[in-house]
Design a protein around this motif. Structure first.
Motif, short mmCIF file in Angstrom:
data_model
loop_
_atom_site.label_atom_id
_atom_site.label_comp_id
_atom_site.label_asym_id
_atom_site.label_seq_id
_atom_site.Cartn_x
_atom_site.Cartn_y
_atom_site.Cartn_z
N SER A 1 39.59 31.05 41.69
CA SER A 1 38.92 31.29 40.41
C SER A 1 37.63 32.05 40.66
CB SER A 1 38.61 29.94 39.76
OG SER A 1 37.82 29.16 40.66
N LEU A 2 36.85 32.25 39.59
CA LEU A 2 35.50 32.81 39.77
C LEU A 2 34.69 31.93 40.70
CD1 LEU A 2 33.11 34.70 39.05
CD2 LEU A 2 32.67 33.18 37.10
N ALA A 3 34.75 30.60 40.50
CA ALA A 3 34.00 29.69 41.36
C ALA A 3 34.48 29.79 42.80
CB ALA A 3 34.13 28.26 40.84
N GLY A 4 35.80 29.85 43.00
CA GLY A 4 36.33 29.96 44.34
C GLY A 4 35.95 31.26 45.01
N LEU A 5 36.06 32.38 44.29
CA LEU A 5 35.67 33.67 44.85
C LEU A 5 34.17 33.70 45.16
CD1 LEU A 5 36.34 36.60 45.61
CD2 LEU A 5 35.97 37.21 43.20
N SER A 6 33.36 33.12 44.26
CA SER A 6 31.91 33.08 44.49
C SER A 6 31.59 32.26 45.73
CB SER A 6 31.20 32.49 43.27
OG SER A 6 31.42 33.28 42.12
N ALA A 7 32.33 31.17 45.94
CA ALA A 7 32.12 30.36 47.14
C ALA A 7 32.49 31.13 48.40
CB ALA A 7 32.93 29.07 47.04
N ALA A 8 33.58 31.90 48.34
CA ALA A 8 34.00 32.70 49.50
C ALA A 8 32.95 33.76 49.82
CB ALA A 8 35.34 33.35 49.22
N ARG A 9 32.46 34.44 48.79
CA ARG A 9 31.41 35.45 49.02
C ARG A 9 30.15 34.81 49.60
NH1 ARG A 9 32.20 38.45 43.15
NH2 ARG A 9 33.72 40.01 43.80
N TRP B 1 30.86 30.20 32.61
CA TRP B 1 30.97 31.26 33.61
C TRP B 1 29.81 31.26 34.58
CZ3 TRP B 1 28.56 35.81 35.11
CH2 TRP B 1 29.35 36.79 35.70
N THR B 2 28.58 31.15 34.06
CA THR B 2 27.42 31.24 34.95
C THR B 2 27.32 30.07 35.90
OG1 THR B 2 26.11 30.32 33.14
CG2 THR B 2 26.01 32.70 33.46
N GLY B 3 27.78 28.89 35.46
CA GLY B 3 27.78 27.74 36.36
C GLY B 3 28.69 27.98 37.55
N ALA B 4 29.87 28.53 37.28
CA ALA B 4 30.82 28.83 38.36
C ALA B 4 30.26 29.90 39.29
CB ALA B 4 32.14 29.29 37.77
N LEU B 5 29.55 30.86 38.73
CA LEU B 5 29.02 31.96 39.53
C LEU B 5 27.84 31.53 40.38
CD1 LEU B 5 29.08 35.07 40.08
CD2 LEU B 5 27.40 35.28 38.25
N GLU B 6 26.88 30.83 39.79
CA GLU B 6 25.61 30.57 40.45
C GLU B 6 25.62 29.35 41.37
OE1 GLU B 6 22.97 30.29 37.16
OE2 GLU B 6 22.97 32.44 36.73
N ARG B 7 26.37 28.33 41.00
CA ARG B 7 26.30 27.08 41.76
C ARG B 7 27.10 27.12 43.05
NH1 ARG B 7 26.17 21.93 37.62
NH2 ARG B 7 24.14 22.42 36.68
N HIS C 1 21.30 25.63 32.24
CA HIS C 1 22.65 25.81 31.75
C HIS C 1 22.70 26.96 30.75
CE1 HIS C 1 26.36 24.83 29.70
NE2 HIS C 1 25.73 24.45 28.61
N TYR C 2 23.68 27.86 30.89
CA TYR C 2 23.73 29.05 30.04
C TYR C 2 25.16 29.41 29.67
CZ TYR C 2 23.77 34.06 28.87
OH TYR C 2 24.00 35.26 28.26
N HIS D 1 48.04 35.39 40.70
CA HIS D 1 47.01 36.42 40.66
C HIS D 1 45.85 36.09 41.58
CE1 HIS D 1 49.12 37.68 37.04
NE2 HIS D 1 48.94 36.48 36.53
N ARG D 2 45.18 37.11 42.06
CA ARG D 2 43.86 36.95 42.69
C ARG D 2 42.87 36.65 41.55
NH1 ARG D 2 44.85 39.66 48.02
NH2 ARG D 2 42.65 40.07 48.38
N PRO D 3 41.62 36.25 41.87
CA PRO D 3 40.67 35.83 40.83
C PRO D 3 40.43 36.89 39.75
CG PRO D 3 39.87 35.21 43.00
CD PRO D 3 41.07 36.07 43.23
N TYR D 4 40.36 36.43 38.51
CA TYR D 4 40.11 37.32 37.38
C TYR D 4 39.10 36.68 36.43
CZ TYR D 4 43.59 34.29 35.09
OH TYR D 4 44.28 33.21 34.60
N ASP D 5 38.54 37.51 35.56
CA ASP D 5 37.48 37.08 34.64
C ASP D 5 38.11 36.46 33.40
OD1 ASP D 5 34.81 36.80 34.15
OD2 ASP D 5 34.52 38.81 33.34
N ARG D 6 37.72 35.24 33.07
CA ARG D 6 38.34 34.55 31.93
C ARG D 6 37.66 34.78 30.58
NH1 ARG D 6 42.18 30.72 33.80
NH2 ARG D 6 42.05 30.39 36.05
N PRO D 7 36.33 34.90 30.50
CA PRO D 7 35.72 35.04 29.17
C PRO D 7 36.32 36.14 28.29
CG PRO D 7 34.02 34.58 30.77
CD PRO D 7 35.29 34.78 31.54
#
Length: 421
Positions: free
Chosen positions: A10-18, A291-297, A318-319, A37-43
């Motif tokens: 997911s976005l969180a998983g890809l962000s963790a890998a990066r 989305w931002t929680g998955a990206l930033e945390r 939180h945003y 699928h590889r990670p994709y944007d859900r919003p």
């Protein structure tokens, strides 16, 4: 640490890998995903994708600059976890063993069992969901949206813009009150009315009518009948934690974590929609489904995983944001417990305003409607009011037996490459 497994592509998983690569992890990286699928944007699924302004190819998140050197294990969900040996078993029988694990399995849309198997009933959580729903947005057709949360509201907005007759049915007296409070929730409800969408609040559904495998209408308490050609169920989501039952991880409305994403089992962290992180300002765990929680945390959790002594860091407020009928809603903070609301700019009745939520004299949240510049300034200033994390980070209940076994196990038994077979 030689091997890091990320469960959830997911976005969180890809962000963790990066984050792992950026923080110097050079070992084997395995990313497991239940979708093909590889990670994709859900919003955009409930906005631009439904309207046809973006395609599936536009949603994929990996950039040309990503050189993760990862092994992707896709198309099979995780079935169980042995926390003591850090072994993940997949539904297709394969296993993955790792020294460290990031859990980012997200959440699934809640469904109504009564409507199971009916062909014109949809939820919206995945790319496949959106691909199934998009062709149903036909001008002149009637859509009933059950649940007036943000997904339901965005689908209603997209359907109305396509010329559909839309009715939203909600059990609560005021939609969005949990996130925005009663006053501003009512303002957003007015936005729907101004765009021709009927909102039925405090509704009780008594029955569904169907014919030839399709829902044809909904009967409400009091006798109201709502005809429907398409039904969208938007009644929230459940964290994907069933596969973790019996693993030794503490679960309560999500995977319980401290303020850096650590679980009660050493070597395992959790991020994204499935994770309930400890919130210092509230003194409780919160599961943030945005989305931002998955990206930033993800970066914080990976830091805590790679460095057991990593000092806790304050999370940003939180945003989340939403686009409805051409109005951009942006929200930061938590409105729970606010006792005063001030319109700092604009006019709520025109759906162009900035509202600040206070608890006493302390601002705890801010809502912008078509006020991006002013909102951004307030969002930055809101961070100054977040209390510093406790030292050491508190939040996770005492580990159970499995966690103690994991903590005491011989590290050499856990070392080595991931095993997929």
């Amino acid at each position: 640490m030689q091997t890091l497994a990320i469960v959830g592509a997911s976005l969180a998983g890809l962000s963790a890998a990066r984050a792992a690569r950026a923080q110097g992890f050079t070992g084997q990286l395995v990313i497991i995903g239940d979708e093909p699928h590889r990670p994709y944007d859900r919003p955009p699924l409930s906005k631009d994708f439904l309207l046809g302004t973006v395609t599936a190819d536009d949603l994929f998140l990996e950039a040309d600059a990503d050189e993760l050197g990862a092994e992707w294990v896709l198309g099979s969900a995780a079935a169980s976890l042995d926390a003591a040996s850090r072994t993940i078993r997949l539904k297709d029988g394969r296993t993955v063993q790792a020294d460290g694990i990031v859990i980012s399995t997200g959440a699934s849309a809640r469904k109504l069992p009564t409507l199971a198997g009916l062909s014109n009933v949809f939820t919206l959580r995945t790319l496949a969901d959106a691909q199934s729903l998009a062709p149903e947005l036909v001008p002149g057709s009637r859509m009933a949206v059950i649940g007036a949360g943000f997904i339901g509201a965005e689908v209603a907005s997209a359907a109305a813009s396509r010329g559909m007759e839309v009715t939203m049915i909600d059990t609560k007296p005021v939609p969005f009150a949990a996130q925005l409070g009663t006053e501003m929730g009512g303002v957003v409800a007015g936005l729907h009315a101004a765009n021709g969408v009927e909102l039925i609040s405090s509704a009780v559904i008594e029955d569904f009518y169907s014919s030839e495998g399709n829902v044809t209408g909904i009967r409400l308490a009091g006798g109201r009948y709502v005809p429907a050609d398409v039904v969208v169920v938007g009644i929230g989501a459940e964290p994907n934690t069933g596969w973790l039952e019996g693993s030794g991880l503490e679960l309560r409305g999500g995977v319980l974590c401290d303020a850096m994403g650590r679980t009660n089992v050493p070597g395992i962290v959790a991020v994204g929609d499935c994770a309930a992180w400890f919130d210092e300002s509230a003194g409780a765990h919160r599961r943030i489904e945005h989305w931002t929680g998955a990206l930033e945390r993800a970066a914080l959790a990976v830091e805590a995983l790679l460095d057991a002594d990593a000092a806790p860091k304050p999370a940003r407020p939180h945003y989340f944001w939403s686009d409805q009928y051409g109005v951009k809603l942006q929200f930061a903070g938590h409105s729970a417990g606010y006792d005063r609301l001030e319109i700092e700019a604009g006019d709520a009745l025109t759906h162009s305003c900035l509202a600040v939520y206070y608890r006493g004299d302390i601002p705890v949240a801010v809502l912008g409607m078509n006020q991006p510049r002013l909102f951004t300034k307030w969002r930055r200033s809101l961070a100054a009011w977040i209390p510093a994390p406790a030292q050491p980070p508190a939040a996770v209940p005492p580990p159970g037996r499995a966690a103690k076994q994991a903590a005491c196990s011989d590290a050499s038994a856990l070392a080595g490459a991931a095993v997929v077979g």
